[in-house]
Write a protein that holds these residues in place. Structure first.
Motif, PDB file in Angstrom:
ATOM      1  N   ALA A   9       0.851  -1.193   0.000  1.00  0.00           N
ATOM      2  CA  ALA A   9       0.000   0.000   0.000  1.00  0.00           C
ATOM      3  C   ALA A   9       0.885   1.240   0.000  1.00  0.00           C
ATOM      4  O   ALA A   9       1.970   1.234   0.582  1.00  0.00           O
ATOM      5  CB  ALA A   9      -0.908  -0.002   1.231  1.00  0.00           C
ATOM      6  N   ASP A  36      -2.324   2.408  -4.401  1.00  0.00           N
ATOM      7  CA  ASP A  36      -2.106   3.807  -4.038  1.00  0.00           C
ATOM      8  C   ASP A  36      -3.423   4.571  -4.113  1.00  0.00           C
ATOM      9  O   ASP A  36      -4.437   4.040  -4.593  1.00  0.00           O
ATOM     10  CB  ASP A  36      -1.059   4.455  -4.947  1.00  0.00           C
ATOM     11  N   ILE A  37      -3.405   5.803  -3.643  1.00  0.00           N
ATOM     12  CA  ILE A  37      -4.621   6.607  -3.589  1.00  0.00           C
ATOM     13  C   ILE A  37      -5.040   7.033  -5.002  1.00  0.00           C
ATOM     14  O   ILE A  37      -4.198   7.123  -5.908  1.00  0.00           O
ATOM     15  CB  ILE A  37      -4.431   7.845  -2.701  1.00  0.00           C
ATOM     16  N   SER A  61      -5.420   2.032  -7.842  1.00  0.00           N
ATOM     17  CA  SER A  61      -6.191   2.436  -6.663  1.00  0.00           C
ATOM     18  C   SER A  61      -7.390   1.511  -6.445  1.00  0.00           C
ATOM     19  O   SER A  61      -8.122   1.660  -5.472  1.00  0.00           O
ATOM     20  CB  SER A  61      -6.689   3.887  -6.815  1.00  0.00           C
ATOM     21  N   ASP A  75       1.288  -2.345   4.847  1.00  0.00           N
ATOM     22  CA  ASP A  75       0.662  -1.022   4.838  1.00  0.00           C
ATOM     23  C   ASP A  75       1.367  -0.080   5.809  1.00  0.00           C
ATOM     24  O   ASP A  75       1.329  -0.272   7.024  1.00  0.00           O
ATOM     25  CB  ASP A  75      -0.809  -1.172   5.221  1.00  0.00           C
ATOM     26  N   THR A  77       0.720   3.445   5.483  1.00  0.00           N
ATOM     27  CA  THR A  77       0.108   4.661   4.940  1.00  0.00           C
ATOM     28  C   THR A  77      -0.414   5.557   6.062  1.00  0.00           C
ATOM     29  O   THR A  77       0.347   5.961   6.937  1.00  0.00           O
ATOM     30  CB  THR A  77      -0.994   4.299   3.931  1.00  0.00           C
ATOM     31  N   GLU A  80      -6.690   6.484   8.058  1.00  0.00           N
ATOM     32  CA  GLU A  80      -7.938   6.434   7.300  1.00  0.00           C
ATOM     33  C   GLU A  80      -7.822   5.495   6.102  1.00  0.00           C
ATOM     34  O   GLU A  80      -8.765   4.780   5.765  1.00  0.00           O
ATOM     35  CB  GLU A  80      -8.369   7.839   6.850  1.00  0.00           C
ATOM     36  N   GLY A  81      -6.656   5.485   5.461  1.00  0.00           N
ATOM     37  CA  GLY A  81      -6.448   4.581   4.339  1.00  0.00           C
ATOM     38  C   GLY A  81      -6.283   3.142   4.792  1.00  0.00           C
ATOM     39  O   GLY A  81      -6.868   2.222   4.216  1.00  0.00           O
ATOM     40  N   THR A  82      -5.504   2.953   5.844  1.00  0.00           N
ATOM     41  CA  THR A  82      -5.266   1.606   6.348  1.00  0.00           C
ATOM     42  C   THR A  82      -6.567   0.932   6.765  1.00  0.00           C
ATOM     43  O   THR A  82      -6.761  -0.266   6.529  1.00  0.00           O
ATOM     44  CB  THR A  82      -4.295   1.645   7.541  1.00  0.00           C
ATOM     45  N   LYS A  84      -9.521   1.354   5.540  1.00  0.00           N
ATOM     46  CA  LYS A  84     -10.242   0.921   4.342  1.00  0.00           C
ATOM     47  C   LYS A  84      -9.621  -0.361   3.786  1.00  0.00           C
ATOM     48  O   LYS A  84     -10.327  -1.295   3.396  1.00  0.00           O
ATOM     49  CB  LYS A  84     -10.208   2.028   3.280  1.00  0.00           C
ATOM     50  N   HIS A  85      -8.303  -0.390   3.769  1.00  0.00           N
ATOM     51  CA  HIS A  85      -7.611  -1.597   3.292  1.00  0.00           C
ATOM     52  C   HIS A  85      -7.919  -2.777   4.215  1.00  0.00           C
ATOM     53  O   HIS A  85      -8.101  -3.908   3.762  1.00  0.00           O
ATOM     54  CB  HIS A  85      -6.096  -1.360   3.262  1.00  0.00           C
TER      55      HIS A  85
END
Length: 268
Positions: A9, A36-37, A61, A75, A77, A80-82, A84-85
């Motif tokens: 990630a 990636d975003i 993404s 991960d 990152t 908030e991103g983690t 979701k993953h």
């Protein structure tokens, strides 16, 4: 030899690139995906292109594309991103190695819940050296439990967005737990103006941000007539990458469960 299929990630970031390179160099790992975003300028490009070593994996993404062939996701990152993953990986049985820091209690609870569906190594620092340092801090705290003031100083690059670092907080937690204290009650994170005398039960934190410092941490045990300093200094992010791959290998025979680097290194 079993080959671990690992996705990364934040593949275009500083840590992501180091992970991509380390996975390519290891004999028992292969890059299976690069995430990636949506705003990343590197979407659609080869994950190893900026390293001069094409990986044959395009950055995406789309979870269903980036994680389609992966058994693991590493991960580093942002919370908030983690998270979701994490939701996607838990539903699809993809194991996770989480080095992201800055989670609140709800985020930590979500990771613990996901570990009932898949295997996770979650640690604020994946460095082998840092985790050995944490073990040394346990030993030191037992001996310096009375008559020594404890201060933690950490320094990182200008781009780091959370403070104190997750590693510094983990150091404080390890010391506080060893001393039978609650870090939420004894942690001191700022000193401005007339603060009065130092509470002997407190654990102080100081944060430095600047330049390209990878990560420096020092714990000071200051007594009368002497002081002891236990330090760890990172000169390259490769130490975090190598620790992450050790964590992936540790999870190879695990289907579910929440683990940390103490488990990976046998320090428990």
């Amino acid at each position: 030899m079993t080959v671990l299929k690992i996705a990364v990630a934040g593949a275009s970031g500083r840590m992501g690139k180091m992970l991509v390179e380390s996975i390519a160099e290891a004999q028992d790992t292969v890059l299976a995906g690069a995430l990636d975003i949506p705003e990343s300028a590197f979407l659609g490009s080869d994950a190893g292109a900026t390293l001069g070593k094409p990986a044959g994996v395009l950055i995406s993404s789309d979870f269903s594309i980036a994680l389609a062939d992966a058994d693991y996701l590493i991960d580093f990152t942002r919370p908030e991103g983690t998270l979701k993953h994490l939701e996607y990986c838990a539903e699809h049985g993809i194991k996770m190695i989480i080095g992201t820091t800055g989670f609140d209690e709800a985020g930590k609870a979500a990771i613990a819940a996901a570990a009932e569906k898949t295997a996770i190594v979650f640690a604020p620092n994946m460095s082998v050296g840092v985790n050995v340092t944490l073990k040394l801090l346990e030993m030191a705290a037992k001996s310096f439990s009375h008559g020594y003031d404890i201060e933690i100083v950490e320094a990182h690059h200008r781009h780091k967005i959370d403070a104190p670092s997750g590693t510094a907080l983990k150091m404080g937690e390890v010391i506080a737990d060893t001393l039978g204290r609650d870090l939420n009650e004894v942690g001191v994170f700022s000193r401005v103006g007339v603060t009065g005398e130092r509470d002997p039960s407190s654990i102080g934190f100081a944060t430095i941000r600047g330049g390209d410092i990878v990560g420096d941490h020092t714990v000071l045990f200051a007594g009368i007539g002497e002081r002891v300093e236990i330090s760890h200094k990172s000169s390259s992010r490769v130490t975090y990458a190598h620790g992450s791959l050790r964590a992936a290998r540790f999870l190879a025979d695990k289907k579910t469960g929440l683990y940390d680097m103490y488990d990976v290194l046998g320090l428990n």
